[in-house]
Design a protein around this motif. Sequence first.
Motif: not given
Ligand code: GDP
Length: 696
Positions: A456-462, A465, A486, A492, A621, A623, A647-650
């Motif tokens: 949940g730290v944001g691996k896939s999202t970032n 990016k 997961r 995703q 996160k 941001d 990473g500064c957004g989601q």
């Molecule tokens: P993973 O489990 O590590 O792959 O995490 P995800 O990519 O699924 O992200 C987990 C949550 O963190 C999601 O709700 C994302 O939208 C949020 N998130 C990821 N990157 C950022 C970021 O840079 N800023 C903020 N505010 N939220 C983020």
Amino acid sequence: MLDHCSISHKGGIVLWSRSFTPAAAQAAASSSSPVNSLIREALIEGRTAEDKYEKDGYAVKWSFVNDLELIFVVAYQRILQLTYIDELLATLKNIFVKLFEPFLATFLASLHAATSGSAIIASGQSAASWNFAKAFENWDAVFDRILHGLESKAAQDRKARYKPVQISIEPSPPSDDMSTIPSQSAETTVDEEQIARNVQALKNRLRGKGARGGRRGPGRSDIGSGRESLPGSDSDTPVKRKTKTKTQRKWGEQAPTESDMASLDFSYEKPGDADANRGSLDLNALVDRDSLGTRTQNGMYEVKDWEFGLKDSAADDMISKALMSSQTSKPTSSSGSLGALGSLFARLTGSKVLTEDDLKPVLEGMKQHLMKKNVAKEIADKVCEGVGESLVGKKVGGFQTINAAVRLALSNSLTRILTPKTSTDLLLSIRTKLSAPLPSSQQRMPYSITFVGVNGVGKSTNLSKVCFWLIQNGLRVLIAACDTFRSGAVEQLRVHVRNLSMLGVNGATDSKGRVELYERGYGKDAAGIAKEAIAYARDHDFDVVLIDTAGRMQDNEPLMRALAKLVATNNPDKIIFVGEALVGNEAVDQLTKFDRALRDFSAASGGVGKQRGIDGMLVTKWDTVDDKVGAALSMTYVTGQPIIFVGCGQVRFLVLLVQQGCNELTDDHFVYTIEQTYTDLRQLRVSNVVQAILSD
Ligand code: GDP
């Protein structure tokens, strides 16, 4: 009216300047400018003992901030009797130092490091590479408000001075001289209705003016930092920072209406629109034009730097306080302040050799400050210990010198820790591998990057990016879905790949073919899937493979062993630890244990990638932490490795189950609200992080 104002380092580097007339702009650019002559004749050659200098019809006044080695200069037409110049210089000094002190201290430290012969400037930046225009970009608005405030005050004072005196007419002895007889009463009776009408008319005019908006006047250019205001520009209208509004998909707390559902349902193609899914995606919302990076001369796409911005309200507050206090008391020379930190330094006064006892309370306060900024406790301890050691036994002069010495020592220490020991230029590393000569019998391997971290730290999202950034650099990217644990993780990534393939690259309308997903579903061996993906990328001309892995807790040994196996089997070119900016002490624990476990278990696995640890960090996160950016310091301290991106957004996804009872999710079942975009990735500049940590 002023002609020119500048703020420079005493060595001649201009940090900020503004010319108010084209003639002054021209004069300032020439070597014979009054300001340059001032520096040459009055300051260097010491030909004037005063703080005012006159040349070619200009009057030039200046004032120093000694501990920061700054000089503030104002030039204006000599015939103008500007009464507010001293107050202006004092107020500018006061507020400029308050707003930018951490930056200025870092800048000064780097200049000193350069001149004292330590080859590389501490922060890795040469004086020429300091981006003053960016660092002081808020200063123009602040400057306008200070100048306007003082000009208005001066105008009021003038008016008060020339206000017609109301003469009370004493009965005078009769006279023959007719001229002494008042022809009418000294007080003219003013009709109350007329006053009301005038007030209303004034209000209407003000309202009309307000509707014009607080935009900056056009035509700014600068000398030294690229901006200049032309006469008549709107410098008096308050400048509001543009608040970004992002169009969000309508998806609130309440149940969606039928039409909402229809607009959100991507599960079928609408009649007459073959490209319905694509059409319903608001591609503009996936990329924020304002956050797009820049292209270098050779076409490379660089993500933006993270900037540490000033809060408007804080600046407002400071300006109004300064303007008010300038009415009652003359501001003294800047005492240089770091707010709470500044007052701690102030306890050390007098000229003496610093002892441990002198420093104890200061260092304790400094530690508390660092922890408030989210620096892990043990790192804060070590930083303060280092600062203390560098200061004990040092002979210091008055308060100004001690203040500067402590600030510089802390700033230097933070800069040293944050300065990367290895290159942060990931693109260079990729290009070097891809262009390295190969024997003709050997197939080129793609560059592979593994993203690791807790859940949940944001691996896939970032990761996506980073993918956007790579695609913008003309590279073909394969994303390997190795989070086989997961539920929803693969889908995703599928949605990200779909989005990314629709976004244009450098003029082209989409990136089809530039990005693909390699997936084998759930429950399979992640190391094996990564291996297959790399082989697939090699055979299909992909340049980079981004390997997403399942999140895991740092203490979970079986899962850490599995990750080490993936590393040992595939020997990725980079292992990037993804960690949240929100965590303080926890960041250190996660990172230390991931690094250690990877090294130990990958060595034990005995694969090609043995004894591999973390190569760099991506802090997410960002941001959400404002100026509490201490996790960056903690992370670089424990690994010695660089922060490659923040990473500064989601991008947020919501699952829409279109059909009751469907048990397999496809990308048609996803809708999303976009809160941030693929452009929400930034690079860190050491000086900006230092500035944020030092700020109050
Ligand atoms: P993973 O489990 O590590 O792959 O995490 P995800 O990519 O699924 O992200 C987990 C949550 O963190 C999601 O709700 C994302 O939208 C949020 N998130 C990821 N990157 C950022 C970021 O840079 N800023 C903020 N505010 N939220 C983020």
